[in-house]
Design an enzyme around this catalytic site. Structure first.
Site, short mmCIF file in Angstrom:
data_model
loop_
_atom_site.label_atom_id
_atom_site.label_comp_id
_atom_site.label_asym_id
_atom_site.label_seq_id
_atom_site.Cartn_x
_atom_site.Cartn_y
_atom_site.Cartn_z
N HIS A 1 2.44 6.41 2.65
CA HIS A 1 1.89 7.19 1.55
C HIS A 1 2.51 8.58 1.55
O HIS A 1 3.04 9.04 2.58
CB HIS A 1 0.38 7.31 1.69
N GLU B 1 1.24 11.59 1.57
CA GLU B 1 0.69 12.53 2.54
C GLU B 1 1.16 12.22 3.96
O GLU B 1 1.50 13.13 4.72
CB GLU B 1 -0.85 12.51 2.50
N CYS C 1 -6.39 9.08 0.17
CA CYS C 1 -7.16 7.89 0.53
C CYS C 1 -7.72 8.11 1.94
O CYS C 1 -7.32 9.04 2.64
CB CYS C 1 -6.26 6.66 0.48
#
Length: 148
Positions: free
Chosen positions: A47, A49, A77
């Site tokens: 992801h 991040e 998330c």
């Protein structure tokens, strides 16, 4: 936030992953910029991040980013939030939220529901707890351990 947005567009248009971008800043200086690369890496943890945290940690030579700020195009998330906690990033600015992600076809909302006990998509079953708990006794006895 504009950099995170532009990075999300960049990764999405190159078909590397979903529409997610992230930027880590320290002392008003951009340290890392990353986007979701799940599709090209075949890594479900890639992801935006997570990628930004990995890059920033390498660049800064530390696993603690407690003096950094994270800007991300969408609310992290739960997996990314866990990484943010582990990296000790104290401030996160996000754009879209989990409802927006759900509307875009992403499961973020389901994961938040699971944490709240509203679904059982994954069964967590304890096994060999006493034996595995001994690992922490061994860890505490190590004279050269580094707390993180």
């Amino acid at each position: 936030m504009k950099i995170a947005y532009d990075e999300a567009v960049n990764g999405m248009m190159k078909n590397e992953g979903g529409p997610f971008g992230a930027v880590i800043v320290k002392d008003d200086k951009v340290i890392s910029v990353a986007h979701n690369s799940v599709l090209t890496s075949n890594d479900p943890t890639a992801h935006a991040e997570i990628n930004a945290i990995r890059d920033a940690s390498k660049i800064l030579g530390t696993f603690e980013l407690n003096d950094c700020i994270l800007y991300t195009s969408c609310k992290p998330c739960p997996m990314c939030l866990g990484a943010i906690f582990w990296a000790r990033i104290p401030i996160v600015y996000y754009g879209a939220n989990e409802e927006d992600a759900a509307n875009g076809g992403f499961d973020d909302k389901r994961f938040y529901e699971m944490i709240k006990g509203k679904n059982t998509d994954v069964k967590l079953l304890e096994l060999d707890a006493k034996e595995n708990a001994k690992l922490f006794d061994m860890w505490l006895k190590k004279s050269d351990r580094e707390i993180y």
